[in-house]
Each structure stands twice: as C-alpha cells, then as structure tokens.
Design an enzyme around this catalytic site. Structure first.
Site, short mmCIF file in Angstrom:
data_model
loop_
_atom_site.label_atom_id
_atom_site.label_comp_id
_atom_site.label_asym_id
_atom_site.label_seq_id
_atom_site.Cartn_x
_atom_site.Cartn_y
_atom_site.Cartn_z
CB ILE A 94 -1.33 -34.03 43.00
CG1 ILE A 94 -1.31 -34.22 44.51
CG2 ILE A 94 -1.01 -32.58 42.62
CD1 ILE A 94 0.09 -34.07 45.14
CB CYS A 95 -6.93 -33.33 43.85
SG CYS A 95 -7.45 -34.90 44.56
NE ARG A 96 -9.46 -30.96 50.57
CZ ARG A 96 -10.07 -31.80 51.42
NH1 ARG A 96 -9.43 -32.29 52.45
NH2 ARG A 96 -11.32 -32.14 51.23
N GLY B 224 -7.02 -37.10 46.67
CA GLY B 224 -6.88 -38.17 45.68
C GLY B 224 -8.11 -38.46 44.85
CB SER C 74 -1.98 -31.48 48.35
OG SER C 74 -2.01 -31.24 46.96
#
Length: 108
Positions: free
Chosen positions: A59-61, A63, A87
């Site tokens: 996961i990141c902010r 995708g 996220s």
C-alpha cells in the site's frame, strides 16, 4: 512491464501482512494498523527482512508506488498484491488508521 495483481481495500484479508512503501513522514502521520514500513526507495536494501512465504499486500497513498513495489517484489519471488487506491481508499472505506506521532492520524 507486466500487470500486478490488485485488490480493493475491502478484499485485504483480516490479519494480512500489509507493507506500506510511503515515505517516513507519510507513514508516521497515518497508516494501516500493524503495517510494516519500508519506503519504496529502501525496498531493494530491506526486502530480505520480509517473509517470502507470506503474501504481501503493498500500500502507498494512491496505488502508484505500491504497484511498482509489488511488481519488483514479485520479480524477487514474493507473492505481492497491490492495494488499489492506497491509503486514501483505505480511509474512504471507513477502515482504521493509526499514527506514530501522537497526533490524530491522517493520510498525507
């Protein structure tokens, strides 16, 4: 570049291993409870700390970075799945986030 498997935030299994590849300040401000943190730029140096037998939900902010990380991890023999929407989608779905800085958790 081949496609990487993606799941929605609602498809991440309960108790899954979540790897957050955002920068330190982003992770400290707010992240999935229990997530392991390795910034994308440090992944090639630290991926050996991960269990190759465990599915990794990256996961990141939004995708993008997590898709890159999942693709790279898959090339190293891991089963890595990108969390679509990152996220931002996690919090939009009403899922819990926590912070490391003593402040109310936010996604940056």
């Amino acid at each position: 570049m081949s496609n990487v498997e993606q799941v929605s935030v609602n498809e991440v299994p309960e108790g899954a291993f979540v790897l957050d590849v955002r920068e330190d300040y982003e992770f400290e401000a707010g992240h999935v409870p229990g997530a392991r943190h390795i910034p994308l730029g440090e992944l090639p140096l630290q991926y050996s700390e991960l269990d190759p037998d465990e599915d990794v939900y990256v996961i990141c902010r939004t995708g993008g970075r997590s898709a890159q990380a999942a693709l790279w991890l898959n090339a190293q023999g891991f089963t890595a799945i990108n969390v679509a929407g990152g996220s931002g989608a996690w919090i939009d779905a009403g899922k819990e986030i926590v912070s490391e800085n003593g402040q109310a958790p936010v996604i940056k």
